[in-house]
Design a protein around this motif. Structure first.
Motif, PDB file in Angstrom:
ATOM      1  N   GLU A 299      15.063 -39.329 -51.876  1.00  0.00           N
ATOM      2  CA  GLU A 299      14.185 -39.677 -50.752  1.00  0.00           C
ATOM      3  C   GLU A 299      13.073 -40.609 -51.209  1.00  0.00           C
ATOM      4  O   GLU A 299      12.690 -41.545 -50.505  1.00  0.00           O
ATOM      5  CB  GLU A 299      13.595 -38.400 -50.150  1.00  0.00           C
ATOM      6  N   ARG A 300      12.537 -40.345 -52.419  1.00  0.00           N
ATOM      7  CA  ARG A 300      11.448 -41.167 -52.943  1.00  0.00           C
ATOM      8  C   ARG A 300      11.963 -42.480 -53.538  1.00  0.00           C
ATOM      9  O   ARG A 300      11.273 -43.505 -53.471  1.00  0.00           O
ATOM     10  CB  ARG A 300      10.680 -40.375 -54.006  1.00  0.00           C
ATOM     11  N   ALA A 301      13.168 -42.452 -54.114  1.00  0.00           N
ATOM     12  CA  ALA A 301      13.771 -43.647 -54.725  1.00  0.00           C
ATOM     13  C   ALA A 301      15.207 -43.765 -54.226  1.00  0.00           C
ATOM     14  O   ALA A 301      16.144 -43.331 -54.897  1.00  0.00           O
ATOM     15  CB  ALA A 301      13.733 -43.539 -56.251  1.00  0.00           C
ATOM     16  N   PRO A 302      15.429 -44.323 -53.022  1.00  0.00           N
ATOM     17  CA  PRO A 302      16.758 -44.302 -52.393  1.00  0.00           C
ATOM     18  C   PRO A 302      17.824 -45.110 -53.111  1.00  0.00           C
ATOM     19  O   PRO A 302      19.019 -44.999 -52.768  1.00  0.00           O
ATOM     20  CB  PRO A 302      16.480 -44.882 -50.992  1.00  0.00           C
ATOM     21  N   TYR A 303      17.455 -45.904 -54.091  1.00  0.00           N
ATOM     22  CA  TYR A 303      18.448 -46.643 -54.879  1.00  0.00           C
ATOM     23  C   TYR A 303      19.043 -45.783 -56.003  1.00  0.00           C
ATOM     24  O   TYR A 303      19.921 -46.244 -56.737  1.00  0.00           O
ATOM     25  CB  TYR A 303      17.808 -47.907 -55.475  1.00  0.00           C
ATOM     26  N   VAL A 304      18.588 -44.538 -56.141  1.00  0.00           N
ATOM     27  CA  VAL A 304      19.168 -43.623 -57.134  1.00  0.00           C
ATOM     28  C   VAL A 304      20.500 -43.094 -56.616  1.00  0.00           C
ATOM     29  O   VAL A 304      20.599 -42.641 -55.471  1.00  0.00           O
ATOM     30  CB  VAL A 304      18.200 -42.454 -57.424  1.00  0.00           C
ATOM     31  N   ASP A 305      21.538 -43.150 -57.469  1.00  0.00           N
ATOM     32  CA  ASP A 305      22.891 -42.750 -57.062  1.00  0.00           C
ATOM     33  C   ASP A 305      23.219 -41.310 -57.417  1.00  0.00           C
ATOM     34  O   ASP A 305      24.008 -40.671 -56.724  1.00  0.00           O
ATOM     35  CB  ASP A 305      23.925 -43.653 -57.754  1.00  0.00           C
ATOM     36  N   LEU A 306      22.643 -40.817 -58.542  1.00  0.00           N
ATOM     37  CA  LEU A 306      23.001 -39.488 -59.027  1.00  0.00           C
ATOM     38  C   LEU A 306      21.751 -38.687 -59.372  1.00  0.00           C
ATOM     39  O   LEU A 306      20.806 -39.218 -59.962  1.00  0.00           O
ATOM     40  CB  LEU A 306      23.857 -39.573 -60.307  1.00  0.00           C
ATOM     41  N   VAL A 307      21.775 -37.416 -59.026  1.00  0.00           N
ATOM     42  CA  VAL A 307      20.748 -36.474 -59.474  1.00  0.00           C
ATOM     43  C   VAL A 307      21.492 -35.252 -60.000  1.00  0.00           C
ATOM     44  O   VAL A 307      22.276 -34.637 -59.275  1.00  0.00           O
ATOM     45  CB  VAL A 307      19.794 -36.067 -58.331  1.00  0.00           C
ATOM     46  N   PHE A 308      21.275 -34.924 -61.269  1.00  0.00           N
ATOM     47  CA  PHE A 308      22.011 -33.820 -61.881  1.00  0.00           C
ATOM     48  C   PHE A 308      21.097 -33.052 -62.827  1.00  0.00           C
ATOM     49  O   PHE A 308      20.167 -33.599 -63.420  1.00  0.00           O
ATOM     50  CB  PHE A 308      23.242 -34.330 -62.637  1.00  0.00           C
ATOM     51  N   GLY A 309      21.353 -31.759 -62.991  1.00  0.00           N
ATOM     52  CA  GLY A 309      20.521 -30.923 -63.841  1.00  0.00           C
ATOM     53  C   GLY A 309      21.069 -30.815 -65.249  1.00  0.00           C
ATOM     54  O   GLY A 309      22.166 -31.305 -65.547  1.00  0.00           O
ATOM     55  N   PRO A 310      20.334 -30.121 -66.133  1.00  0.00           N
ATOM     56  CA  PRO A 310      20.801 -29.950 -67.519  1.00  0.00           C
ATOM     57  C   PRO A 310      22.139 -29.232 -67.617  1.00  0.00           C
ATOM     58  O   PRO A 310      22.897 -29.456 -68.569  1.00  0.00           O
ATOM     59  CB  PRO A 310      19.684 -29.115 -68.165  1.00  0.00           C
ATOM     60  N   GLN A 311      22.432 -28.363 -66.648  1.00  0.00           N
ATOM     61  CA  GLN A 311      23.668 -27.588 -66.713  1.00  0.00           C
ATOM     62  C   GLN A 311      24.856 -28.289 -66.073  1.00  0.00           C
ATOM     63  O   GLN A 311      25.975 -27.742 -66.080  1.00  0.00           O
ATOM     64  CB  GLN A 311      23.458 -26.221 -66.039  1.00  0.00           C
ATOM     65  N   THR A 312      24.657 -29.459 -65.477  1.00  0.00           N
ATOM     66  CA  THR A 312      25.781 -30.136 -64.795  1.00  0.00           C
ATOM     67  C   THR A 312      26.049 -31.533 -65.342  1.00  0.00           C
ATOM     68  O   THR A 312      26.749 -32.316 -64.731  1.00  0.00           O
ATOM     69  CB  THR A 312      25.518 -30.241 -63.270  1.00  0.00           C
TER      70      THR A 312
END
Length: 449
Positions: free
Chosen positions: A94-107
């Motif tokens: 939402e803050r940076a709409p050009y970001v394609d992926l958001v993933f955590g340390p476990q994924t």
């Protein structure tokens, strides 16, 4: 043309380890090779840390700096992983709409799948779940360069210190199976590794069955004994540990395992019992000093480093003086020390904090100066001694020289032939500088042979 990946890492050694695994996963699945230039990359990943506020804000600053690359190359994949990703989730997109992926340390092991779904759907992909040990079961074989390697043995934290976000971003403590750890280490030895650093948020909380299907549970001391027996492993480090998990069996390990280094990072955070209770650390200053006394009884030359938080909400001048007294009583060889910054969602973020920032900064400067003096005294005491070092490569400031690391984790720069790289050798320490030592090779006939 070879496709490339650029990874920027924030935070601790655990994050450095995770970044290497991201490169391994995408190298294996997509043939990507690492680059130091984001403008050359087909995939850009930011592996984030949310332990301190500045690190979190820097991620968004750096995201803004690569935004134009997406306009020039619409196929470019930009991803955010790590603890900020776990904490913020879809809010990052939402803050940076050009970001394609958001993933955590476990994924992070799901990166190839997330990229495929992004390309197929045209929509950003967010996966910040906690599938526990699944990550390690889907990693390609470890690839290393050099004679040192990190090995993750557990994830997460169940201590819930009031200032810390780790339990909320990495989940509760989960230990890797013993066989998996030993197999990875044996594989690393086959690639030339001689020194391993066992990694985890609380490594000494590691507990696991001593063999698959067994009801008998081994502790961290048992794991150290097993790693010590792996042929080819000549030096063992671990980080980070928790004072509450220091046991008599672990004290005994320092007496009987010579390949376990004489250096330990044992975070104390404060020397005030009142502040330690407010942090929910689970020990007093006296109990911390008792742990140190038992460690040094087993290993008299043990070098100790620690973490300190200065200016925790409600910290008085008297509280801070108790921290300074603990520093004088224990004698440290280095620290990671910072002024407290509130992390959203943690209990301490709701505490009243009326200590002026300039007072906190003055306390921090005084604390760091005292520990620097103690560390320099240790360095000076090493001048004239012979130290066994693992030569890691060329010196950072002079490529004509080599650099190695002592048992107590000091860098020694010295003149020597490149063929000594990745070898254990003896050097005599000739001088102590503020952040390193200088030395000379002891067995010169062996060098020129």
């Amino acid at each position: 043309m070879t496709r490339k990946i650029y990874i920027k890492t924030f935070g601790c050694q655990m994050n450095e380890y995770d970044s290497d695994k991201m490169a391994d996963v995408l190298g294996d699945a997509e043939g990507l090779e690492k680059t130091d230039r984001p403008e050359d990359a087909d995939v850009i990943l930011f592996n984030t840390c949310s332990v301190r506020e500045k690190a979190q804000e820097k991620v968004f600053h750096d995201l803004g700096r690569v935004k134009h690359l997406k306009r020039d190359n619409p196929n470019l994949i930009i991803g955010v992983g790590g603890c900020v990703a776990s904490q913020e989730g879809a809010a990052i997109v939402e803050r940076a709409p050009y970001v394609d992926l958001v993933f955590g340390p476990q994924t992070l092991h799901r990166l190839p799948d997330l990229i495929s779904k992004r390309r197929a759907s045209g929509r950003p992909q967010v996966d910040i779940s906690f599938p526990e040990i699944e990550k390690f079961d889907h990693m390609p074989p470890a690839r290393v360069e050099g004679a040192t390697a990190f090995v993750s043995i557990m994830e997460g934290c169940s201590k819930y210190c009031t200032f810390c976000v780790v339990p909320y971003t990495r989940g509760e403590e989960v230990s890797r199976p013993l066989d998996d750890i030993l197999t990875e280490i044996a594989t690393l030895v086959g690639q030339g590794v001689k020194e391993v650093t066992l990694l985890g948020q609380n490594v000494n909380a590691w507990r696991a069955p001593i063999s698959r299907g067994s009801d008998d549970i081994g502790d961290f001391a048992f794991l150290l004994e097993c790693v010590h027996e792996v042929p080819g492993i000549e030096r063992i480090r671990y980080t980070t540990s928790h004072p509450r998990e220091m046991t008599q069996r672990l004290f005994d390990a320092y007496a009987k395992l010579p390949r376990l280094v004489s250096q330990l990072h044992l975070p104390v955070q404060s020397g005030s019992d009142r502040v330690l209770a407010a942090m929910k650390r689970g020990y007093t200053a006296l109990e911390y000093k008792a742990v140190v006394r038992k460690l040094r009884a087993a290993r008299p030359d043990l070098s100790l480093t620690s973490d300190f938080i200065v200016g925790f909400p409600g910290e008085t001048e008297d509280d801070f003086e108790k921290t300074m007294k603990l520093i004088d009583d224990v004698g440290f060889d280095g620290s990671f020390s910072f002024v407290y910054s509130a992390r959203p969602g943690t209990p301490a973020a709701d505490l009243a904090d009326d200590t002026p920032q300039d007072v906190k900064l003055a306390r921090l400067a005084r604390l760091q100066k005292r520990i620097d003096e103690q560390a320099q005294a240790v360095s000076q005491s090493m001048v004239g001694s012979v130290q066994r070092i693992l030569v890691e490569g060329h010196a950072r400031k002079d490529a004509a020289e080599l650099a190695g690391r002592t048992d107590n984790n000091r860098v020694v720069n010295f003149p020597g032939p490149a063929r000594l790289i990745n070898q254990f050798i003896d050097v005599r320490i000739t001088s102590a500088l503020p952040h390193s030592l200088r030395g000379e090779v002891v067995i010169r006939e062996a060098v020129s042979a």
